[in-house]
Design a protein around this motif. Structure first.
Motif, mmCIF file in Angstrom:
data_model
loop_
_atom_site.group_PDB
_atom_site.id
_atom_site.type_symbol
_atom_site.label_atom_id
_atom_site.label_comp_id
_atom_site.label_asym_id
_atom_site.label_seq_id
_atom_site.Cartn_x
_atom_site.Cartn_y
_atom_site.Cartn_z
ATOM 1 N N GLU A 1 1.900 -3.006 -3.397
ATOM 2 C CA GLU A 1 2.123 -4.485 -4.397
ATOM 3 C C GLU A 1 2.632 -4.571 -5.450
ATOM 4 O O GLU A 1 3.319 -5.010 -5.883
ATOM 5 C CB GLU A 1 1.265 -5.712 -3.233
ATOM 6 N N ALA A 2 1.564 -3.949 -6.183
ATOM 7 C CA ALA A 2 1.580 -4.553 -7.795
ATOM 8 C C ALA A 2 2.443 -3.546 -8.496
ATOM 9 O O ALA A 2 3.309 -4.019 -9.395
ATOM 10 C CB ALA A 2 0.611 -3.568 -8.361
ATOM 11 N N VAL A 3 3.096 -2.302 -7.768
ATOM 12 C CA VAL A 3 4.475 -1.671 -8.530
ATOM 13 C C VAL A 3 5.746 -2.049 -7.698
ATOM 14 O O VAL A 3 7.015 -1.475 -8.110
ATOM 15 C CB VAL A 3 4.249 -0.686 -8.105
ATOM 16 N N LEU A 4 5.909 -2.083 -6.608
ATOM 17 C CA LEU A 4 6.857 -3.092 -6.242
ATOM 18 C C LEU A 4 7.778 -3.185 -6.573
ATOM 19 O O LEU A 4 9.590 -3.039 -6.256
ATOM 20 C CB LEU A 4 6.578 -3.315 -3.738
ATOM 21 N N PRO A 5 7.920 -4.866 -7.018
ATOM 22 C CA PRO A 5 9.369 -5.405 -7.458
ATOM 23 C C PRO A 5 10.066 -4.787 -8.235
ATOM 24 O O PRO A 5 10.947 -4.511 -8.613
ATOM 25 C CB PRO A 5 8.367 -6.794 -7.796
ATOM 26 N N ALA A 6 8.748 -3.814 -9.822
ATOM 27 C CA ALA A 6 9.892 -3.155 -10.277
ATOM 28 C C ALA A 6 10.541 -2.152 -9.418
ATOM 29 O O ALA A 6 11.931 -1.830 -10.616
ATOM 30 C CB ALA A 6 8.632 -2.774 -11.152
ATOM 31 N N SER B 1 -3.444 -1.940 3.334
ATOM 32 C CA SER B 1 -3.922 -3.264 3.281
ATOM 33 C C SER B 1 -3.495 -4.416 2.569
ATOM 34 O O SER B 1 -4.098 -5.129 2.683
ATOM 35 C CB SER B 1 -5.639 -3.259 3.418
ATOM 36 N N ASP B 2 -2.927 -3.909 1.115
ATOM 37 C CA ASP B 2 -2.351 -5.489 0.734
ATOM 38 C C ASP B 2 -0.957 -6.159 0.876
ATOM 39 O O ASP B 2 -0.865 -5.835 2.390
ATOM 40 C CB ASP B 2 -2.586 -4.720 -0.712
ATOM 41 N N ARG B 3 -0.289 -6.434 0.595
ATOM 42 C CA ARG B 3 1.057 -6.860 1.177
ATOM 43 C C ARG B 3 2.328 -6.158 0.692
ATOM 44 O O ARG B 3 3.481 -6.631 0.514
ATOM 45 C CB ARG B 3 0.832 -8.216 -0.632
ATOM 46 N N SER B 4 2.284 -5.030 0.959
ATOM 47 C CA SER B 4 3.051 -4.114 0.909
ATOM 48 C C SER B 4 4.361 -4.721 1.588
ATOM 49 O O SER B 4 5.345 -4.382 1.469
ATOM 50 C CB SER B 4 2.810 -2.624 0.662
ATOM 51 N N ALA B 5 3.290 -4.574 3.403
ATOM 52 C CA ALA B 5 4.567 -4.709 3.803
ATOM 53 C C ALA B 5 5.114 -6.005 3.913
ATOM 54 O O ALA B 5 6.212 -6.072 4.457
ATOM 55 C CB ALA B 5 3.735 -4.117 5.619
ATOM 56 N N ALA B 6 4.314 -7.279 3.286
ATOM 57 C CA ALA B 6 5.173 -8.346 3.003
ATOM 58 C C ALA B 6 6.577 -7.634 2.006
ATOM 59 O O ALA B 6 7.554 -8.486 2.507
ATOM 60 C CB ALA B 6 4.440 -9.317 3.114
#
Length: 313
Positions: free
Chosen positions: A15-20, A46-51
């Motif tokens: 989730e920390a890197v997906l926006p970039a 288990s984080d917000r990656s799917a969202a």
């Protein structure tokens, strides 16, 4: 209509890197002037990656497809799911951590335009710790010696595959496999090129030392029986040496008589042979374990949902 390029990206707790990644990937693909699709496979994050992947699909549904696993099945099975879902004439795999810049995809496609059906990559100026670089170099050398598969940098997942190779890989039903090596065995005109490598944009590597060791076990045992053959040869050599040593002790006893010296040497030899035996049993267990996993015929992965816009008839 079939896209020219499919980009397959496994995602696990990113989730920390997906926006970039989103901000760089789509503009880089637009510059290629080729039709494309991006397939994200959420490997049980288990984080917000799917969202975040769902949000990205809603923003660009024509170019984005998302496969959601219901658990963590591993990077290579996630890529397999992406291969099976891909529709592109060429398929490019890319890690989500941005260590391999998406801007480099054009280099791989240019090599395929030149006639290569499989393009591997080598990370130039690798941005990893010295320990990781040296360990990777050692494992690469051992793997190449055993499997005869030439991959200078097996850890770099930025690779390009032609549609025939992807279809052949999809026809394989192996549980444990290493996709770049499998593709190399099927390729007629493989090549390797250097690509840039960057520090991780955010988050931490999901590969522990144990995971890397397990990956290399899968690679070696999945593509060669040489370890078993080496162990068999070692057993023969050790048996011959043992016969000579026993004969030497028998002759020595006849001429010198019984003696207590050398007891600890014998213990040392015994422990050495026991260690080799246990190693051999463990090695045999690795192969048998893979047979056991294969014959159970359980699904390699379970898909919870697929987010995609249905193709127009």
């Amino acid at each position: 209509m079939r896209p020219q390029v499919s980009v397959v990206i496994p995602v696990y707790n990113e989730e920390a890197v997906l926006p970039a990644l989103f901000a760089r990937l789509y503009p880089a693909l637009d510059l290629l002037r080729r039709s494309y699709e991006v397939i994200f496979i959420n490997d049980g994050s288990s984080d917000r990656s799917a969202a975040l992947l769902r949000e990205q699909f809603e923003k660009q549904p024509d170019a984005t497809r998302v496969i959601l696993f219901n658990g963590n099945f591993g990077q290579h099975l996630a890529i397999m799911a992406g291969f099976e879902a891909s529709r592109g004439e060429r398929v490019v795999t890319l890690d989500a951590d941005l260590q391999n810049p998406p801007e480099e995809i054009g280099k791989l496609l240019a090599e395929m335009d030149a006639g290569h059906d499989y393009v591997g990559t080598v990370r130039s100026e690798r941005q990893d710790t010295a320990f990781r670089r040296n360990a990777s170099r050692l494992m690469n050398a051992v793997r190449e010696r055993i499997t005869r598969i030439h991959m200078t940098d097996q850890g770099c997942m930025l690779r390009a595959y032609s549609r025939p190779i992807v279809d052949t890989i999809n026809a394989c039903r192996e549980i444990n496999t290493f996709i770049p090596a499998l593709a190399y065995t099927f390729a007629e005109h493989p090549t390797e090129i250097e690509v840039a490598h960057e520090e991780r944009a955010a988050g931490e590597s999901k590969y522990s030392l144990y995971s890397l060791v397990r990956l290399n076990f899968d690679l070696i045992t999945g593509f060669s029986v040489m370890p078993l053959q080496l162990f068999s040869v070692s057993g023969i050599v050790i048996s011959l040496v043992s016969i000579v040593f026993v004969a030497f002790l028998a002759v020595r006893r006849l001429f010198v008589g019984p003696e207590a010296e050398g007891v600890f040497t014998l213990f040392g030899v015994a422990f050495f042979l026991i260690g080799i035996t246990l190693f051999g049993i463990g090695l045999l267990g690795e192969y048998i374990g893979r047979i056991y996993e294969q014959v159970r015929e359980r699904p390699r992965y379970v898909i919870q949902a697929i987010l995609e816009r249905k193709a127009r008839e």
